[in-house]
Design an enzyme around this catalytic site. Structure first.
Site, PDB file in Angstrom:
ATOM      1  N   MET A 152       4.180   1.918   6.820  1.00 26.16           N
ATOM      2  CA  MET A 152       5.231   1.849   5.826  1.00 26.16           C
ATOM      3  C   MET A 152       4.719   1.553   4.420  1.00 26.16           C
ATOM      4  SD  MET A 152       6.854  -1.900   6.729  1.00 26.16           S
ATOM      5  CE  MET A 152       7.660  -2.057   5.156  1.00 26.16           C
ATOM      6  N   VAL A 196      -2.207   0.747   0.572  1.00 31.15           N
ATOM      7  CA  VAL A 196      -2.937  -0.399   0.037  1.00 31.15           C
ATOM      8  C   VAL A 196      -3.914   0.094  -1.028  1.00 31.15           C
ATOM      9  CG1 VAL A 196      -4.381  -2.393   0.583  1.00 31.15           C
ATOM     10  CG2 VAL A 196      -2.746  -1.557   2.268  1.00 31.15           C
ATOM     11  N   LYS A 234      -0.437  -4.101  -1.712  1.00 28.38           N
ATOM     12  CA  LYS A 234       0.254  -3.287  -0.708  1.00 28.38           C
ATOM     13  C   LYS A 234       1.570  -2.826  -1.312  1.00 28.38           C
ATOM     14  CE  LYS A 234       0.213  -4.232   3.694  1.00 28.38           C
ATOM     15  NZ  LYS A 234       0.456  -4.830   5.034  1.00 28.38           N
ATOM     16  N   ASP A 269       0.955  -8.057  16.127  1.00 24.59           N
ATOM     17  CA  ASP A 269       0.210  -6.796  16.013  1.00 24.59           C
ATOM     18  C   ASP A 269      -1.285  -7.090  15.910  1.00 24.59           C
ATOM     19  OD1 ASP A 269      -0.117  -4.077  15.946  1.00 24.59           O
ATOM     20  OD2 ASP A 269       0.272  -3.873  13.804  1.00 24.59           O
TER      21      ASP A 269
END
Length: 739
Positions: A23, A26, A41, A135
């Site tokens: 999404m 960077v 980001k 994650d």
């Protein structure tokens, strides 16, 4: 995509793009206010108009901004500038752990443990602030150029008290916990599971569960047990493997409950690699491997919007999607609270039942002890006679008392179930470790082989490694015509078949002057190729003797040939004896002499003898009688002690051999190769050069003599390219004691 030179918030100048995610992109930027480089980001343009994504993007920053730790990438700033939503982070100059693993193949035990400890410390800090990463994977772990390890991208992290995670917010499925792939509640123990998978990849160079689709991988997390990492890394310390096992238990109750316990055991493993200090909870009815139901399978295959396209589902799984749950949190909370109350009621009932069962068992045990006491007193008084007939099965289960030096004899586990084996070794204070399955004539589900021979005296707490039989496997007999008899025999034996070799004369070809099949080459098998057989079945391999010239045939000259080439060339002769002799003039594995000599006429039905050089080693101690010689292979080895031990073992009649088959390595261009064997002998790595600077034909038949009593080793294969050797791969191999 932002352009180089663009300035955000009148402060951050974009230098260049350094990465992208599901999404956000960077960028490397320069903070002109503090005169330092940072990572920025930026939310992708397609998500900027979505209020839900913007909210999630900001919540990510809020979750991470409160985390300050040396092993976490720090968040400095968050904001919005003319529709550009950004987060400013600490810039890490380095590579991801995923890139590092790909570069090195797999990491050393010490390096992997050090990285795991640093990752755990970062996650522990996050958990203490109520933040779960959800994650954890090598792609989200950075290794800086100065060696520091930092966890980054709390991309789907939310406050742990939120108690919800939508079914498509799964992170990377290779590292997802079973509760995550089911779309259920996840907490700190989900991060522990993902850390265990990451540690598995560090020490083996591969993930434990893989498949063609993300759905297939998800189901494996739910249903399948992982292959023990020691199968791919034979020298993996016992304690580290147990840590991996405990981290990756499918039941959350059987995992480590907090990250600080993981850290403590990882540090302990560095000082006690083979220790048995990791406590794995035994499996009970409440902690069995989760088997996915048809309903759950349907939930995995369909999104909340009932999409049926699996490719669309996999795309959503791999993207970092932050949809809000369809159901209000308060309603879910009420439902969970009711479920927790029902669970508490079940536990109270179970405790009452357990108390009643314990009472009954205590009464039964007391009665049994009373009966035993009466029998014992009666026999001592001569009132009760004993029987001389002892049940042989009971006799076999009697535990042998430890010897004076504290050692015990290894029991014979072959043919026993895993439960029977556990019972047998428990009183001996020995450990067990399953190495997976193998084809065997043993009944399916029973132990087919073990690494320590029965009767071997070992220290208590030694771990016995074993394989479980898959039963007799159906195999198709291959067409071996046109291959040498030696290669054909090995090919059939690799399928688990018992091979009987018959040498027979060949028919002449159309000219009448030459055989249809050259001497030493395979003709056919019985049963014929394509026939289905079972492992353990007998197969007769017919090898050509060429044309029948009666009792007088010319003897080929095989002096200077390698052993296998010589045996093939002498295919016409029915009875060949091989002697070994040390020689400093003839390379190891080559034929020194033959009797009868080449060029003479001899009866092919009469015995023939060839003498093979062992190089500068005593007969029986050379590493490979067909191709190589023993030599040093680096400063960290001790080949002299290995050779001495092998010599002593040979003198005592103990020789450990490896006769596996080596297939063509990926990337091999047909150049000269070097094969090096590395074994750990008495805690000291020892190396032997098997082949050095020779061209060999793949598949290649190994015939290696290893260190006595050492059942495992690693074979390193390198190819000579532009005057230097480049490693193509390394392979775990096994040795067995020659009868």
């Amino acid at each position: 995509m932002l352009k180089t030179g663009m300035i955000i918030a009148e402060r951050y100048e974009i230098v260049g793009k350094i990465g992208t995610g599901g999404m956000a992109d960077v960028y490397k930027a320069k903070d002109h206010k503090l005169n330092r480089y940072v990572g920025v980001k930026v939310l992708k343009p397609e998500f900027r108009d979505d209020a839900t994504f913007v909210k999630k993007f900001r919540s990510e920053a809020q979750a991470a901004a409160g985390l300050t730790h040396p092993n976490i990438v720090n968040v400095f700033d968050v904001g919005e500038d003319e529709g550009i939503y950004y987060i400013v982070m600490e810039l890490i100059e380095g590579i991801t752990l995923k890139e590092y693993i790909s570069k090195k193949g797999k990491l050393s035990v010490k390096e992997a443990t050090s990285i795991a400890i640093q990752v755990s410390m970062g996650l522990e800090a996050a958990h203490s602030h109520g933040v779960v990463h959800r994650d954890v994977k090598p792609q989200n772990i950075m290794i800086s150029i100065d060696g520091k390890v930092k966890v980054t991208d709390f991309g789907i992290a939310r406050a742990a008290s939120s108690n919800t995670i939508s079914s498509n917010v799964m992170g990377s499925v290779h590292y997802s916990s079973p509760e995550q792939v089911r779309g259920g509640y996840s907490d700190e123990k989900s991060d522990i599971y993902s850390l265990g998978i990451t540690l598995y990849e560090m020490v083996t160079g591969r993930v434990p569960f893989d498949g063609d689709t993300t759905v297939a991988i998800a189901i494996k997390h739910l249903q399948e047990e992982m292959v023990p990492p020691s199968v791919y890394t034979p020298d993996l310390p016992y304690s580290l493997e147990q840590i991996i096992f405990k981290c990756t238990q499918k039941s959350v109750d059987r995992r480590y409950q907090k990250m600080e316990d993981v850290i403590a055991d990882l540090k302990h493993s560095l000082i006690d690699p083979q220790g048995n200090f990791v406590k794995l909870t035994s499996v009970d009815n409440d902690a069995k491997t989760v088997v996915i139901s048809d309903k759950e399978l349907g939930e995995i295959k369909h999104t909340p919007k009932q999409k049926t396209d699996i490719e669309e589902l996999e795309k959503e799984i791999n993207e970092t999607d932050y949809d809000e749950p369809d159901e209000p949190v308060s309603r879910r909370e009420r439902e969970r609270e009711r479920e927790r109350e029902r669970e508490r009621a079940r536990r109270r009932k179970k405790q009452r039942n357990s108390g009643l069962i314990i009472t009954i068992l205590a009464l039964i045990l007391g009665a049994a002890l009373l009966v035993v006491l009466i029998i014992f007193i009666g026999r001592a008084a001569g009132l009760i006679g004993g029987s001389d007939n002892t049940d042989p099965q009971q006799e076999a289960q009697v535990t042998q008392a430890p010897a004076d030096n504290g050692q015990v004899a290894v029991p014979d586990l072959k043919g026993k179930t895993e439960d029977e084996a556990k019972t047998l070794v428990s009183d001996l204070h020995l450990g067990l470790q399953s190495m997976g399955e193998e084809a065997s004539t043993q009944e399916k589900g029973r132990i087919s082989s073990q690494d320590l021979d029965p009767g071997t005296m070992v220290d208590q707490n030694t771990t016995i490694k074993y394989y479980i039989s898959k039963g007799t496997q159906n195999v198709s007999i291959p067409d071996v015509s046109g291959t040498t008899g030696i290669d054909a025999q090995q090919q059939l034996e690799d399928l688990g078949l018992v091979v009987q070799v018959q040498k027979v004369y060949s028919e002449a070809d159309d000219t009448g002057s030459y055989p249809q099949v050259d001497p030493g080459y395979s003709m056919y098998t019985e049963p014929s190729s394509g026939t289905t057989a079972k492992s353990g079945d007998s197969v007769t391999l017919y090898v050509s003797r060429g044309l029948d010239f009666g009792d007088s045939a010319e003897v080929p000259d095989v002096v200077g040939m390698q052993k296998n080439d010589a045996l093939t060339t002498l295919g016409k002769f029915i009875n060949i004896t091989i002697n070994e002799q040390m020689s400093t003039d003839v390379a190891a594995g080559e034929v020194i002499s033959q009797d009868p000599v080449g060029g003479e006429a001899a009866d092919p039905d009469q015995p023939m003898t060839i003498t093979i050089s062992t190089g500068d080693q005593e007969p029986g101690t050379q590493t490979d009688t067909s191709t190589g010689s023993v030599a040093s292979a680096g400063d960290s080895t001790d080949t002299a002690s290995s050779n001495d031990a092998a010599s002593q073992a040979a003198a005592a009649g103990e020789v450990w051999k490896c006769t596996q088959r080596l297939n063509t390595p990926t990337g091999y261009n047909g150049g000269a190769v070097r094969l090096e064997l590395v074994q750990e002998v008495g805690g000291v790595p020892t190396a032997s050069v098997i082949v050095d600077g020779q061209k060999i034909t793949f598949p290649y038949q190994l015939d290696i003599t290893g260190a006595p009593g050492v059942s495992e080793g690693t074979l390193y294969l390198s190819e000579e390219v532009d005057g230097s050797y480049q490693e193509l791969g390394h392979y775990p191999i096994t040795f067995e004691k020659a009868e």
